[in-house]
Design an enzyme around this catalytic site. Structure first.
Site, PDB file in Angstrom:
ATOM      1  N   ARG A  75       0.960  -1.168  -0.174  1.00 15.01           N
ATOM      2  CA  ARG A  75       0.070  -0.051   0.075  1.00 15.01           C
ATOM      3  C   ARG A  75       0.968   1.280   0.007  1.00 15.01           C
ATOM      4  O   ARG A  75       2.191   1.187  -0.125  1.00 15.01           O
ATOM      5  CB  ARG A  75      -0.907   0.120   1.183  1.00 15.01           C
ATOM      6  N   ASN A 101      11.506   0.643   1.158  1.00 14.03           N
ATOM      7  CA  ASN A 101      10.505   1.486   1.401  1.00 14.03           C
ATOM      8  C   ASN A 101       9.697   1.192   2.720  1.00 14.03           C
ATOM      9  O   ASN A 101       9.105   1.998   3.522  1.00 14.03           O
ATOM     10  CB  ASN A 101       9.625   1.560   0.340  1.00 14.03           C
ATOM     11  N   TYR A 107      11.344   7.630  15.952  1.00 12.15           N
ATOM     12  CA  TYR A 107      11.252   7.506  14.496  1.00 12.15           C
ATOM     13  C   TYR A 107      12.241   8.227  14.074  1.00 12.15           C
ATOM     14  O   TYR A 107      12.839   7.935  12.794  1.00 12.15           O
ATOM     15  CB  TYR A 107       9.771   7.961  14.332  1.00 12.15           C
ATOM     16  N   LYS A 113      15.143   7.325  11.389  1.00  8.98           N
ATOM     17  CA  LYS A 113      15.374   7.804   9.921  1.00  8.98           C
ATOM     18  C   LYS A 113      16.583   8.844   9.538  1.00  8.98           C
ATOM     19  O   LYS A 113      17.044   8.740   8.647  1.00  8.98           O
ATOM     20  CB  LYS A 113      14.103   8.917   9.604  1.00  8.98           C
ATOM     21  N   THR A 123      -1.108   9.004   3.195  1.00  5.81           N
ATOM     22  CA  THR A 123      -1.218   7.293   3.179  1.00  5.81           C
ATOM     23  C   THR A 123      -1.630   7.098   4.722  1.00  5.81           C
ATOM     24  O   THR A 123      -1.887   7.925   5.453  1.00  5.81           O
ATOM     25  CB  THR A 123       0.476   6.848   3.113  1.00  5.81           C
TER      26      THR A 123
HETATM   27  N1  LIG Z   1       3.536   9.160   4.672  1.00  2.50           N
HETATM   28  C1  LIG Z   1       4.324   9.888   5.214  1.00  2.50           C
HETATM   29  O1  LIG Z   1       4.104  10.884   5.794  1.00  2.50           O
HETATM   30  C2  LIG Z   1       5.894   9.536   5.019  1.00  2.50           C
HETATM   31  C3  LIG Z   1       6.646  10.679   5.576  1.00  2.50           C
HETATM   32  C4  LIG Z   1       8.089  10.421   5.248  1.00  2.50           C
HETATM   33  C5  LIG Z   1       8.551   9.206   5.223  1.00  2.50           C
HETATM   34  N2  LIG Z   1       7.715   8.192   5.052  1.00  2.50           N
HETATM   35  C6  LIG Z   1       8.425   6.906   4.801  1.00  2.50           C
HETATM   36  O2  LIG Z   1       7.977   6.353   3.475  1.00  2.50           O
HETATM   37  C7  LIG Z   1       7.841   4.813   3.468  1.00  2.50           C
HETATM   38  C8  LIG Z   1       6.251   4.252   3.271  1.00  2.50           C
HETATM   39  O3  LIG Z   1       5.450   4.829   3.980  1.00  2.50           O
HETATM   40  P1  LIG Z   1       4.097   4.943   3.824  1.00  2.50           P
HETATM   41  O4  LIG Z   1       3.551   6.324   4.025  1.00  2.50           O
HETATM   42  O5  LIG Z   1       3.702   4.224   2.471  1.00  2.50           O
HETATM   43  O6  LIG Z   1       3.460   3.891   5.106  1.00  2.50           O
HETATM   44  P2  LIG Z   1       2.137   2.869   5.043  1.00  2.50           P
HETATM   45  O7  LIG Z   1       2.303   2.763   6.487  1.00  2.50           O
HETATM   46  O8  LIG Z   1       0.939   3.274   4.337  1.00  2.50           O
HETATM   47  O9  LIG Z   1       3.015   1.648   4.430  1.00  2.50           O
HETATM   48  C9  LIG Z   1       4.166   0.947   4.779  1.00  2.50           C
HETATM   49  C10 LIG Z   1       3.967  -0.513   4.440  1.00  2.50           C
HETATM   50  O10 LIG Z   1       5.081  -1.143   4.890  1.00  2.50           O
HETATM   51  C11 LIG Z   1       4.802  -2.457   5.197  1.00  2.50           C
HETATM   52  N3  LIG Z   1       5.635  -2.968   6.544  1.00  2.50           N
HETATM   53  C12 LIG Z   1       5.580  -2.623   7.759  1.00  2.50           C
HETATM   54  N4  LIG Z   1       6.592  -3.388   8.153  1.00  2.50           N
HETATM   55  C13 LIG Z   1       6.970  -4.243   7.644  1.00  2.50           C
HETATM   56  C14 LIG Z   1       8.014  -5.283   7.541  1.00  2.50           C
HETATM   57  N5  LIG Z   1       8.323  -5.805   8.530  1.00  2.50           N
HETATM   58  N6  LIG Z   1       8.325  -6.037   6.491  1.00  2.50           N
HETATM   59  C15 LIG Z   1       7.819  -5.633   5.436  1.00  2.50           C
HETATM   60  N7  LIG Z   1       6.806  -4.524   5.219  1.00  2.50           N
HETATM   61  C16 LIG Z   1       6.540  -3.906   6.314  1.00  2.50           C
HETATM   62  C17 LIG Z   1       3.471  -2.102   5.719  1.00  2.50           C
HETATM   63  O11 LIG Z   1       2.699  -3.406   5.750  1.00  2.50           O
HETATM   64  C18 LIG Z   1       2.856  -1.165   4.723  1.00  2.50           C
HETATM   65  O12 LIG Z   1       2.260  -1.962   3.353  1.00  2.50           O
HETATM   66  C19 LIG Z   1       8.262   4.465   5.007  1.00  2.50           C
HETATM   67  O13 LIG Z   1       9.600   4.087   5.333  1.00  2.50           O
HETATM   68  C20 LIG Z   1       8.066   5.799   5.743  1.00  2.50           C
HETATM   69  O14 LIG Z   1       8.721   5.841   7.002  1.00  2.50           O
HETATM   70  C21 LIG Z   1       6.458   8.086   5.087  1.00  2.50           C
END
Ligand SMILES: NC(=O)c1ccc[n+]([C@@H]2O[C@H](COP(=O)([O-])OP(=O)(O)OC[C@H]3O[C@@H](n4cnc5c(N)ncnc54)[C@H](O)[C@@H]3O)[C@@H](O)[C@H]2O)c1
Length: 267
Positions: A16, A90, A160, A164, A197
């Site tokens: 997702r 990711n 967190y 990061k 998300t």
């Molecule tokens: N959404 C934000 O605001 C944001 C901001 C900065 C950075 N990020 C980073 O971007 C990346 C993606 O974030 P997102 O917003 O799509 O998050 P999300 O929570 O929508 O998706 C994260 C996905 O990672 C999977 N996941 C979690 N633990 C796992 C594991 N042990 N093994 C395999 N998969 C695993 C989950 O099942 C999920 O499908 C992350 O690294 C997050 O830290 C997100």
């Protein structure tokens, strides 16, 4: 011809959110994509939606904290699609608790997924990426998902932020490692602002708690106000950056950072 024609990509946590959108966009550009995630049903659904329609895609169970899982998925990508050119680290988790609220187990989850997961993926995919790099113009690519919280401190989740920050310096360190060995593996990262998300939603709840209220709508507005561009980011905003860094368009970039945050850290 697509920017990633003939390339094979593995994206962790791509059932997702940002990872799923990166899979769609890479398939659009001609890559064959392997989606890895712990959410098997959703991961399969996402892969089925892409495969045959937009491009070529398959799902494989991957818990990024498990080295055996990583090895199996990398082997599968090479067996099924013949090579591995791109790794997107990711998968990530956000807890949203303060220094004194977070439990020791929650801290360990952050470390396991955000740090150990990125380390294991990079190490275990390296031989396949090195091999594929031999016959492409600008070699293979790793794209890591850091965060603005890997550049500046976070009020809503300091731990967190700590993980990061580790991704931020790890990206530079391994870029140097591969570069100096002549491996032709470029390693770059993205620092997203708040993105719409499931994880983005989690940040509004955490912000409400950090502000001492239960008013998630007000916290969302406060978060919005932090982005000078006037909106939160979308998964597609970040997927665009991932595709760019994975492609030959970024052939002279390694150890570098793409800040895609609507101007948040420009202030
Ligand atoms: N959404 C934000 O605001 C944001 C901001 C900065 C950075 N990020 C980073 O971007 C990346 C993606 O974030 P997102 O917003 O799509 O998050 P999300 O929570 O929508 O998706 C994260 C996905 O990672 C999977 N996941 C979690 N633990 C796992 C594991 N042990 N093994 C395999 N998969 C695993 C989950 O099942 C999920 O499908 C992350 O690294 C997050 O830290 C997100």
């Amino acid at each position: 011809m697509g920017k990633l024609e003939g390339r094979v990509a593995l994206i962790s946590g791509a059932a997702r959110g940002i990872g799923a959108q990166a899979a769609r966009r890479m398939a659009d550009e001609g890559a064959k994509v392997v989606i890895g995630d712990v959410r098997d049903d959703l991961g399969r659904k996402t892969a089925e939606e892409i495969d045959g329609g937009r491009g070529v895609c398959r799902f494989s169970h991957l818990d990024v904290t498990d080295p055996e899982n990583w090895q199996a998925v990398v082997d599968e990508a090479v067996e099924v699609y013949g090579r591995l050119d791109i790794l997107v680290n990711n998968a990530g988790v956000f807890i949203g608790r303060s220094l004194e609220e977070i439990s020791f187990d929650e801290w360990k989850t952050l470390v396991d997924v955000n740090l150990t997961g990125t380390f294991l993926g990079t190490r275990i995919a390296a031989p396949a990426l090195r091999e594929a790099a031999k016959d492409t113009p600008h070699g293979s690519a790793i794209v890591n998902l850091s965060s603005i919280a890997g550049l500046v401190g976070s009020m809503v989740d300091p731990l967190y932020s700590m993980t990061k920050g580790g991704v931020t310096t790890f990206t530079k360190s391994v870029a140097l490692y591969f570069g100096k060995r002549g491996d032709r593996i470029r390693v770059n990262q993205i620092h997203p602002g708040v993105i719409e998300t499931d994880m983005g939603d989690q940040t509004y709840t955490a912000r409400a708690r950090a502000l001492g209220t239960n008013d998630v709508d007000a916290a969302k507005q406060a978060s919005l106000n932090m982005h000078p561009i006037g909106r939160h980011g979308t998964a597609d905003d970040i997927a665009s950056g991932i595709v760019f860094l994975a492609s030959d368009d970024a052939g002279f970039m390694t150890g570098s950072s793409l800040v895609v945050d609507g101007g948040l850290t420009a202030q």
